[in-house]
Scaffold this motif. Structure first.
Motif, PDB file in Angstrom:
ATOM      1  N   ASP A  66       1.135   5.004   2.630  1.00  0.00           N
ATOM      2  CA  ASP A  66       0.380   6.020   1.889  1.00  0.00           C
ATOM      3  C   ASP A  66       1.044   6.380   0.561  1.00  0.00           C
ATOM      4  OD1 ASP A  66       2.580   7.219   3.065  1.00  0.00           O
ATOM      5  OD2 ASP A  66       1.534   9.083   3.576  1.00  0.00           O
ATOM      6  N   LYS A  67       2.055   5.629   0.165  1.00  0.00           N
ATOM      7  CA  LYS A  67       2.784   5.927  -1.072  1.00  0.00           C
ATOM      8  C   LYS A  67       2.618   4.839  -2.125  1.00  0.00           C
ATOM      9  CE  LYS A  67       4.485   9.672   0.793  1.00  0.00           C
ATOM     10  NZ  LYS A  67       3.963  11.005   0.393  1.00  0.00           N
ATOM     11  N   VAL A  68       1.636   3.979  -1.961  1.00  0.00           N
ATOM     12  CA  VAL A  68       1.424   2.903  -2.934  1.00  0.00           C
ATOM     13  C   VAL A  68       1.127   3.499  -4.309  1.00  0.00           C
ATOM     14  CG1 VAL A  68       0.007   0.918  -3.568  1.00  0.00           C
ATOM     15  CG2 VAL A  68       0.580   1.323  -1.177  1.00  0.00           C
ATOM     16  N   GLY A  69       1.912   3.113  -5.300  1.00  0.00           N
ATOM     17  CA  GLY A  69       1.704   3.590  -6.659  1.00  0.00           C
ATOM     18  C   GLY A  69       2.303   4.953  -6.949  1.00  0.00           C
ATOM     19  N   ARG A  70       3.017   5.549  -5.983  1.00  0.00           N
ATOM     20  CA  ARG A  70       3.589   6.894  -6.153  1.00  0.00           C
ATOM     21  C   ARG A  70       4.694   6.868  -7.202  1.00  0.00           C
ATOM     22  NH1 ARG A  70       4.607  11.617  -6.644  1.00  0.00           N
ATOM     23  NH2 ARG A  70       4.471  13.256  -5.117  1.00  0.00           N
ATOM     24  N   PRO A  71       4.640   7.750  -8.224  1.00  0.00           N
ATOM     25  CA  PRO A  71       5.733   7.807  -9.197  1.00  0.00           C
ATOM     26  C   PRO A  71       7.009   8.349  -8.547  1.00  0.00           C
ATOM     27  CG  PRO A  71       3.742   8.840 -10.071  1.00  0.00           C
ATOM     28  CD  PRO A  71       3.525   8.648  -8.608  1.00  0.00           C
ATOM     29  N   VAL A  72       8.105   7.651  -8.761  1.00  0.00           N
ATOM     30  CA  VAL A  72       9.392   8.057  -8.199  1.00  0.00           C
ATOM     31  C   VAL A  72      10.446   8.054  -9.295  1.00  0.00           C
ATOM     32  CG1 VAL A  72       8.877   7.216  -5.868  1.00  0.00           C
ATOM     33  CG2 VAL A  72       9.970   5.677  -7.521  1.00  0.00           C
ATOM     34  N   GLU A  73      11.472   8.842  -9.071  1.00  0.00           N
ATOM     35  CA  GLU A  73      12.623   8.882  -9.967  1.00  0.00           C
ATOM     36  C   GLU A  73      13.817   8.323  -9.228  1.00  0.00           C
ATOM     37  OE1 GLU A  73      11.632  12.852 -12.646  1.00  0.00           O
ATOM     38  OE2 GLU A  73      12.691  13.083 -10.742  1.00  0.00           O
ATOM     39  N   VAL A 136      15.555   6.005 -14.143  1.00  0.00           N
ATOM     40  CA  VAL A 136      14.248   5.356 -14.242  1.00  0.00           C
ATOM     41  C   VAL A 136      13.170   6.177 -13.540  1.00  0.00           C
ATOM     42  CG1 VAL A 136      12.935   3.252 -13.749  1.00  0.00           C
ATOM     43  CG2 VAL A 136      15.383   3.095 -14.234  1.00  0.00           C
ATOM     44  N   THR A 137      12.009   6.232 -14.163  1.00  0.00           N
ATOM     45  CA  THR A 137      10.805   6.728 -13.506  1.00  0.00           C
ATOM     46  C   THR A 137       9.858   5.541 -13.375  1.00  0.00           C
ATOM     47  OG1 THR A 137      11.020   8.935 -14.466  1.00  0.00           O
ATOM     48  CG2 THR A 137       8.859   8.315 -13.629  1.00  0.00           C
ATOM     49  N   ALA A 138       9.407   5.283 -12.144  1.00  0.00           N
ATOM     50  CA  ALA A 138       8.621   4.074 -11.897  1.00  0.00           C
ATOM     51  C   ALA A 138       7.537   4.338 -10.869  1.00  0.00           C
ATOM     52  CB  ALA A 138       9.534   2.946 -11.408  1.00  0.00           C
ATOM     53  N   TYR A 139       6.511   3.488 -10.905  1.00  0.00           N
ATOM     54  CA  TYR A 139       5.487   3.491  -9.866  1.00  0.00           C
ATOM     55  C   TYR A 139       6.001   2.645  -8.700  1.00  0.00           C
ATOM     56  CZ  TYR A 139       2.462   5.200 -13.623  1.00  0.00           C
ATOM     57  OH  TYR A 139       1.919   5.926 -14.653  1.00  0.00           O
ATOM     58  N   PHE A 140       5.972   3.220  -7.510  1.00  0.00           N
ATOM     59  CA  PHE A 140       6.528   2.559  -6.332  1.00  0.00           C
ATOM     60  C   PHE A 140       5.464   1.672  -5.700  1.00  0.00           C
ATOM     61  CE2 PHE A 140       8.404   3.099  -1.870  1.00  0.00           C
ATOM     62  CZ  PHE A 140       9.371   2.137  -2.095  1.00  0.00           C
ATOM     63  N   GLU A 141       5.793   0.408  -5.512  1.00  0.00           N
ATOM     64  CA  GLU A 141       4.833  -0.567  -5.004  1.00  0.00           C
ATOM     65  C   GLU A 141       5.436  -1.367  -3.851  1.00  0.00           C
ATOM     66  OE1 GLU A 141       1.757  -1.044  -5.967  1.00  0.00           O
ATOM     67  OE2 GLU A 141       1.683   0.209  -7.767  1.00  0.00           O
ATOM     68  N   PRO A 142       4.592  -1.835  -2.910  1.00  0.00           N
ATOM     69  CA  PRO A 142       5.087  -2.726  -1.856  1.00  0.00           C
ATOM     70  C   PRO A 142       5.307  -4.130  -2.417  1.00  0.00           C
ATOM     71  CG  PRO A 142       2.734  -2.442  -1.642  1.00  0.00           C
ATOM     72  CD  PRO A 142       3.154  -1.533  -2.767  1.00  0.00           C
ATOM     73  N   THR A 143       6.290  -4.827  -1.878  1.00  0.00           N
ATOM     74  CA  THR A 143       6.495  -6.202  -2.319  1.00  0.00           C
ATOM     75  C   THR A 143       5.294  -7.052  -1.945  1.00  0.00           C
ATOM     76  OG1 THR A 143       7.729  -6.638  -0.284  1.00  0.00           O
ATOM     77  CG2 THR A 143       9.014  -6.099  -2.250  1.00  0.00           C
ATOM     78  N   GLU A 144       5.116  -8.137  -2.674  1.00  0.00           N
ATOM     79  CA  GLU A 144       3.925  -8.959  -2.514  1.00  0.00           C
ATOM     80  C   GLU A 144       4.149 -10.032  -1.451  1.00  0.00           C
ATOM     81  OE1 GLU A 144       2.458  -8.632  -7.138  1.00  0.00           O
ATOM     82  OE2 GLU A 144       3.819 -10.232  -6.558  1.00  0.00           O
ATOM     83  N   GLY A 145       3.048 -10.617  -0.993  1.00  0.00           N
ATOM     84  CA  GLY A 145       3.128 -11.660   0.022  1.00  0.00           C
ATOM     85  C   GLY A 145       1.994 -12.639  -0.105  1.00  0.00           C
ATOM     86  N   THR A 146       1.908 -13.310  -1.251  1.00  0.00           N
ATOM     87  CA  THR A 146       0.824 -14.265  -1.463  1.00  0.00           C
ATOM     88  C   THR A 146       1.137 -15.626  -0.864  1.00  0.00           C
ATOM     89  OG1 THR A 146       1.746 -14.977  -3.595  1.00  0.00           O
ATOM     90  CG2 THR A 146       0.211 -13.111  -3.621  1.00  0.00           C
TER      91      THR A 146
END
Length: 251
Positions: A66-73, A136-146
Motif C-alpha cells: 500500500d506504499k507504492v509511490g509513497r514519498p520518503v526521506e 534524498v527525497t524519493a518516490y518509493f517503488e517495488p523492484t521490478e520483475g519482468t
C-alpha cells in the motif's frame, strides 16, 4: 393471454427480476471495489508530505504493497561504485537509461537503497555519481520483475530494477524496493513514474472473482426463470397441438 403472464404468476416473475437485478448489482459493486483497489495502489502521491524511509519499511521487511509511490526521506552515504544504468527507459518519447546509485541508509543496519537519480540518453553522457553524505527525497517503488535477462553481467547496464541483479553490484544488503528522486540530479532529466507505478495483476483479484461469480449467479437465475416460463407455456401448447389434430372415428 399467455399462461406465464397470468396474475397468479406475477409473484414468481417479480422474485426472478429481483434476484437477477441483485446479482448484477452485487457483481458491479465487486468490480468497482476491484478497480478502486488497483487505483489505490497507483495513487498519486506527488503532493503528499514525505515520511522517513524507516517509518515505511525496515531493512529486512517485504515491500508494503500500500506504499507504492509513497514519498520518503532518507539520509546516509552514497555508494558510487554501485552505480548502474537501467536500459529501455523513455523521456519525452526518447529511449534512454535511468542512472541509479545506492545509498547506505543511516539506521538501516548497513542496508542500502538504490536511488534513481534521473534519466540520461546514454551512460556515457551521465554525470559522475555523487559521493559522501546523502540526503534524498524519493518516490518509493517495488523492484521490478519482468524476467528480462541480463546479457552481460560484467557491465553496469541492467534491463530492469531487480534485486537479484542489483545485489551483485554492492556489498551491502538491499531494501526490498528502490527510490526515484523527487527532483532529478544535476545533469539528468526527470525519470517518468508512469513506467513503474502499475498495479499488480493480483491487486484486488478476490473482488474481481467475486464480481464474476455474482454475474454467473445472475445468469443462472435468469436461465431458471426462462425455463420456468417455458414450463408454464408447455401445457397450453400441448393442448393447442391436440386440438389441431384431426379426430378419427372408429367403426
Amino acid at each position: 393471454m399467455p399462461v406465464a403472464l397470468h396474475p397468479r404468476y406475477w409473484g414468481g416473475h417479480l422474485l426472478a427480476l429481483v434476484l437477477v437485478a441483485l446479482a448484477c448489482r452485487l457483481g458491479l459493486w465487486q468490480l468497482d471495489s476491484w478497480q478502486a483497489h488497483r487505483e489505490a495502489e497507483v495513487a498519486d502521491f506527488s503532493d503528499v508530505t514525505p515520511v522517513p524511509l524507516l517509518d515505511v519499511i525496515g531493512p529486512d521487511d517485504p515491500f508494503p504493497g500500500d506504499k507504492v509511490g509513497r514519498p520518503v526521506e532518507l539520509s546516509g552515504t552514497w555508494v558510487p561504485e554501485g552505480t548502474v544504468y537501467i536500459e529501455g527507459r523513455e523521456h519525452d518519447g526518447e529511449d534512454g537509461f535511468w542512472a541509479a546509485t545506492p545509498v547506505e541508509v543511516d539506521g538501516g543496519g548497513g542496508s542500502a537503497l538504490y536511488v534513481v537519480r534521473g534519466w540520461t540518453p546514454s551512460p556515457a553522457e551521465a554525470p559522475a555519481p555523487p559521493v559522501g553524505p546523502a540526503e534524498v527525497t524519493a518516490y518509493f517503488e517495488p523492484t521490478e520483475g519482468t524476467n528480462a535477462s541480463d546479457p552481460d553481467r560484467t557491465d553496469d547496464v541492467l534491463p530492469q530494477v531487480r534485486t537479484a541483479d542489483l545485489v551483485q553490484h554492492v556489498d551491502q544488503d538491499l531494501f526490498s524496493g528502490f527510490g526515484i528522486a523527487r527532483e532529478p540530479f544535476a545533469g539528468l532529466e526527470e525519470a517518468e513514474l508512469d513506467q513503474v507505478s502499475q498495479a499488480s495483476a493480483f491487486t484486488g483479484l478476490k473482488n474481481f472473482l467475486y464480481g464474476i461469480e455474482w454475474f454467473v449467479f445472475g445468469g443462472f437465475a435468469a436461465f431458471i426463470w426462462w425455463r420456468w416460463s417455458r414450463e408454464l407455456a408447455a401445457p397450453r401448447e400441448r393442448d393447442e397441438d391436440a386440438a389441431d389434430e384431426p379426430v378419427t372415428s372408429t367403426s
